[in-house]
Design an enzyme around this catalytic site. Structure first.
Site, PDB file in Angstrom:
ATOM      1  N   SER A 126     -36.830  56.176  81.709  1.00  0.00           N
ATOM      2  CA  SER A 126     -37.517  55.521  82.196  1.00  0.00           C
ATOM      3  C   SER A 126     -38.384  53.939  82.154  1.00  0.00           C
ATOM      4  O   SER A 126     -39.200  53.532  82.556  1.00  0.00           O
ATOM      5  CB  SER A 126     -38.648  56.816  81.028  1.00  0.00           C
ATOM      6  OG  SER A 126     -38.610  56.314  79.305  1.00  0.00           O
ATOM      7  N   ASN A 127     -38.168  53.543  81.284  1.00  0.00           N
ATOM      8  CA  ASN A 127     -38.764  52.396  80.950  1.00  0.00           C
ATOM      9  C   ASN A 127     -37.565  51.276  82.252  1.00  0.00           C
ATOM     10  O   ASN A 127     -38.623  50.266  82.738  1.00  0.00           O
ATOM     11  CB  ASN A 127     -36.995  51.263  79.951  1.00  0.00           C
ATOM     12  CG  ASN A 127     -38.134  51.812  78.506  1.00  0.00           C
ATOM     13  OD1 ASN A 127     -39.194  51.079  78.556  1.00  0.00           O
ATOM     14  ND2 ASN A 127     -37.810  52.087  77.964  1.00  0.00           N
ATOM     15  N   MET A 135     -26.309  52.001  76.526  1.00  0.00           N
ATOM     16  CA  MET A 135     -25.915  51.496  75.231  1.00  0.00           C
ATOM     17  C   MET A 135     -24.297  51.019  74.603  1.00  0.00           C
ATOM     18  O   MET A 135     -23.715  51.703  73.981  1.00  0.00           O
ATOM     19  CB  MET A 135     -26.099  53.576  75.386  1.00  0.00           C
ATOM     20  CG  MET A 135     -26.303  54.270  75.071  1.00  0.00           C
ATOM     21  SD  MET A 135     -27.589  53.436  73.817  1.00  0.00           S
ATOM     22  CE  MET A 135     -27.241  54.502  72.705  1.00  0.00           C
ATOM     23  N   LEU A 166     -22.433  44.521  74.403  1.00  0.00           N
ATOM     24  CA  LEU A 166     -22.018  43.229  74.806  1.00  0.00           C
ATOM     25  C   LEU A 166     -21.038  42.341  74.187  1.00  0.00           C
ATOM     26  O   LEU A 166     -21.512  41.821  72.764  1.00  0.00           O
ATOM     27  CB  LEU A 166     -23.368  42.922  76.101  1.00  0.00           C
ATOM     28  CG  LEU A 166     -23.771  43.654  76.810  1.00  0.00           C
ATOM     29  CD1 LEU A 166     -25.512  43.091  77.200  1.00  0.00           C
ATOM     30  CD2 LEU A 166     -23.354  43.782  77.829  1.00  0.00           C
ATOM     31  N   ASN A 223     -33.890  42.369  75.925  1.00  0.00           N
ATOM     32  CA  ASN A 223     -33.957  44.370  75.852  1.00  0.00           C
ATOM     33  C   ASN A 223     -35.084  44.453  75.262  1.00  0.00           C
ATOM     34  O   ASN A 223     -36.210  44.049  74.486  1.00  0.00           O
ATOM     35  CB  ASN A 223     -32.343  44.048  74.615  1.00  0.00           C
ATOM     36  CG  ASN A 223     -32.164  45.182  74.085  1.00  0.00           C
ATOM     37  OD1 ASN A 223     -32.618  46.522  74.488  1.00  0.00           O
ATOM     38  ND2 ASN A 223     -32.694  45.872  72.896  1.00  0.00           N
ATOM     39  N   HIS A 279     -36.132  47.879  72.095  1.00  0.00           N
ATOM     40  CA  HIS A 279     -35.861  48.345  71.355  1.00  0.00           C
ATOM     41  C   HIS A 279     -36.805  49.110  70.114  1.00  0.00           C
ATOM     42  O   HIS A 279     -38.093  48.457  70.539  1.00  0.00           O
ATOM     43  CB  HIS A 279     -35.182  47.361  70.202  1.00  0.00           C
ATOM     44  CG  HIS A 279     -34.329  47.829  68.910  1.00  0.00           C
ATOM     45  ND1 HIS A 279     -33.366  48.627  69.253  1.00  0.00           N
ATOM     46  CD2 HIS A 279     -35.001  48.176  67.544  1.00  0.00           C
ATOM     47  CE1 HIS A 279     -33.284  49.335  67.980  1.00  0.00           C
ATOM     48  NE2 HIS A 279     -33.818  48.981  67.185  1.00  0.00           N
TER      49      HIS A 279
END
Ligand code: GRF
Length: 197
Positions: free
Chosen positions: A15-16, A92, A95, A109, A111
């Site tokens: 959704s993001n 998920m 890295l 990112n 969060h």
């Protein structure tokens, strides 16, 4: 205006990513989404990308069974698509430092907490357990420590009486969808750069 070529890395719902893709439809938006990479072929976000006409690539980490091999495939896909900025959106996988270094200052990112509070998983439940009055989300540059790195933007929501992790997550998600496109706009247009210590 030259638009930054962006890849979004996802693992699930997407959704993001969808919010970013919607913002990037505006001709004056400084970024275009050229690639979606998923580590799971069943990620719902892949179908959204296909419907939007955005190229997708699945790198099946589990089947590959070797993180560094999987990461080289992701890096190769990014290079082939001439990607300039990477957005992590519910990806998920942690890295490796080598990957983070390769995209240092060019990877962001989202969060679901007001970092530095509640890095890691299960943020909404932990916020409720800590009885915080406010919760929210953060977009930050990625550094090798998980959920750290210079903060670009944050959005707050109140924690309301009777909230459950689900109701709080839904309230935060609305803000995520507003915040992430705004933060990518700042980064892609060069208005925000990571602070150097
Ligand atoms: C979002 O809450 C994001 O903040 C977190 O993972 C979730 C991903 O959701 N990193 P979606 O796949 O973007 O819908």
């Amino acid at each position: 205006m030259s638009r930054k070529r962006v890849a979004v890395l996802i693992s699930g719902r997407g959704s993001n990513f969808q919010a970013l893709a919607k913002a990037a439809r505006a001709p004056d938006y400084p970024a275009e989404i050229v690639l979606v990479v998923s580590d799971r072929e069943e990620a719902a976000g892949l179908a959204i990308a296909e419907a939007e006409g955005i190229a997708t690539r699945t790198v099946p980490y589990r089947a590959i069974g070797n993180k560094s091999l999987a990461e080289s495939e992701v890096l190769k896909a990014l290079a082939e698509a001439r990607v300039e900025l990477v957005c992590l959106a519910g990806f998920m996988r942690v890295l490796s430092p080598g990957f983070v270094d390769a995209w240092h200052d060019r990877m962001i990112n989202i969060h679901p907490s007001l970092l530095p509070a509640f890095p890691g998983l299960d943020t909404h439940r932990r916020a409720l357990e800590a009885s915080v009055a406010e919760h929210g989300c953060t977009v930050h540059f990625v550094s090798s420590e998980v959920d750290s790195g210079p903060i670009i933007a944050q959005a707050k929501v109140p924690v309301l009486p009777g909230d459950t992790p689900e109701s709080l997550a839904a309230r935060v998600l609305i803000e995520e969808h507003r915040l992430y496109p705004e933060a990518l706009r700042l980064v892609a247009s060069g208005k925000v750069k990571p602070e150097r210590g």
